[in-house]
Enzyme design. Structure first.
Site, PDB file in Angstrom:
ATOM      1  N   ASP A 181      40.173  56.596  51.118  1.00 54.15           N
ATOM      2  CA  ASP A 181      39.245  55.614  52.044  1.00 54.15           C
ATOM      3  C   ASP A 181      37.946  56.500  52.348  1.00 54.15           C
ATOM      4  OD1 ASP A 181      39.840  53.231  53.831  1.00 54.15           O
ATOM      5  OD2 ASP A 181      38.835  54.868  55.333  1.00 54.15           O
ATOM      6  N   ASN A 189      27.152  49.166  55.591  1.00 47.91           N
ATOM      7  CA  ASN A 189      27.126  47.696  55.670  1.00 47.91           C
ATOM      8  C   ASN A 189      26.452  47.252  57.114  1.00 47.91           C
ATOM      9  OD1 ASN A 189      28.325  46.815  53.559  1.00 47.91           O
ATOM     10  ND2 ASN A 189      30.198  46.629  54.118  1.00 47.91           N
ATOM     11  N   ASP A 198      27.542  47.256  48.465  1.00 49.76           N
ATOM     12  CA  ASP A 198      27.955  47.207  47.114  1.00 49.76           C
ATOM     13  C   ASP A 198      27.501  48.219  46.313  1.00 49.76           C
ATOM     14  OD1 ASP A 198      29.236  44.881  47.796  1.00 49.76           O
ATOM     15  OD2 ASP A 198      27.766  43.466  46.901  1.00 49.76           O
ATOM     16  N   ASP A 224      36.840  49.406  51.157  1.00 46.22           N
ATOM     17  CA  ASP A 224      36.498  50.680  50.784  1.00 46.22           C
ATOM     18  C   ASP A 224      37.588  51.555  50.486  1.00 46.22           C
ATOM     19  OD1 ASP A 224      37.213  50.815  53.348  1.00 46.22           O
ATOM     20  OD2 ASP A 224      35.664  52.289  54.055  1.00 46.22           O
TER      21      ASP A 224
END
Length: 300
Positions: A181, A189, A198, A224
């Site tokens: 993770d 973001n 991205d 993610d």
């Protein structure tokens, strides 16, 4: 280059083409009946590896063929022993003037004129079903990839997990699972938008992929979260690979710029284990890594 290697030992009782039957002195190759039989057999599957193996089997039962190599795009399928042979015939499969595959036929002896004609007949009649199987293979491969990162997706993970678990149950050799993770990804973001997010995810995927061994598999589960399946890897080996990934993520320039690190949970497939069991243990280890302050590895 993706490589799929097969070996095949023909059964002397098998006889896909009885060349003595109904030939009546024919010196021009297969009879129409034999050719029809060959084509019908090729129509029994559209799976690329199975079709290629079926073709190899029929060639071996008809001609003095020792090995076959089929190259297409960035992949290769090999059948038979990898021996040097001075008797090699190379033929192409064409589509609208473009070579879609190259096939190297390694022979144990020089071909007679008639056998050369038979090889050309079989090759020409194999190319159309091969091209159809290749298109099917491309569609299947596309469906098994994550659109953004080009890593395997959840469906690809499930298929690979089934295969590795089955192999481990038979061979009693371990394999390991890493669940990863990305730390601090949400803030990327939130602060910079999904376009930058991205780019960060692609950088994560590339870094993970380049940290693995050639035999390992990487997948994006969504968001993610990533997974890696490590064939023939015990607890010690999986920890070394996990540390290599963690260190590479930490030092990658774009990820470093956005303060991205990764937490990793690791588990090894045990005797009488299950696919759900190994994932649950790795996921719990990931949670422990998060609780320990992130940017670290925990083993189940």
């Amino acid at each position: 280059m993706e490589q799929l290697t097969h070996s095949y030992s023909p059964n002397v009782g098998e006889n896909y083409f009885n060349l003595e039957e109904s030939n009546h002195g024919n010196k021009q190759g297969l009879t129409q009946s034999q050719l029809n039989n060959f084509i019908l057999k090729l129509l029994t599957t559209i799976d690329l590896p199975k079709l290629s193996e079926l073709y190899f089997q029929q060639l071996q039962n008809t001609l003095p063929l020792s090995a076959l190599k089929i190259q297409f795009e960035d992949s290769r399928v090999d059948f038979g022993p990898n021996l040097q042979s001075s008797h090699v015939k190379t033929l192409n499969c064409m589509q609208m003037g473009t070579v879609v595959a190259t096939m190297d036929y390694s022979l144990s002896q020089p071909l007679s004129i008639r056998d050369w004609q038979i090889l050309q007949q079989m090759h020409v009649n194999f190319c159309n079903p091969f091209k159809n199987a290749l298109e099917h293979h491309k569609i299947k491969q596309f469906a098994m990839k994550d659109f953004l990162t080009a890593l395997g997706n959840r469906a690809s993970y499930d298929e690979t997990m089934i295969r590795l678990a089955s192999h481990a149950d038979r061979s009693h050799l371990p394999f390991s699972l890493l669940v990863l993770d990305m730390d601090n990804f949400k803030q990327v973001n939130d602060a910079h938008g999904h376009q930058v997010g991205d780019k960060v995810l692609v950088a994560c995927a590339d870094t993970i992929l380049h940290s693995l061994r050639e035999s390992d598999f990487a997948f994006r589960f969504g968001g993610d979260e990533f997974c890696c399946l490590l064939p023939d890897a015990d607890k010690h080996t999986s920890h070394l690979i996990a540390e290599r990934i963690r260190s590479a993520i930490e030092s990658q320039p774009l990820l470093q710029q956005h303060q991205i690190s990764c937490s990793i949970g690791s588990a090894t497939y045990l005797a009488d284990d299950s696919q759900i069991g190994i994932f649950s243990r790795a996921d719990e280890a990931l949670y422990a890594a998060k609780q320990a302050g992130k940017n670290c590895i925990r083993n189940a």
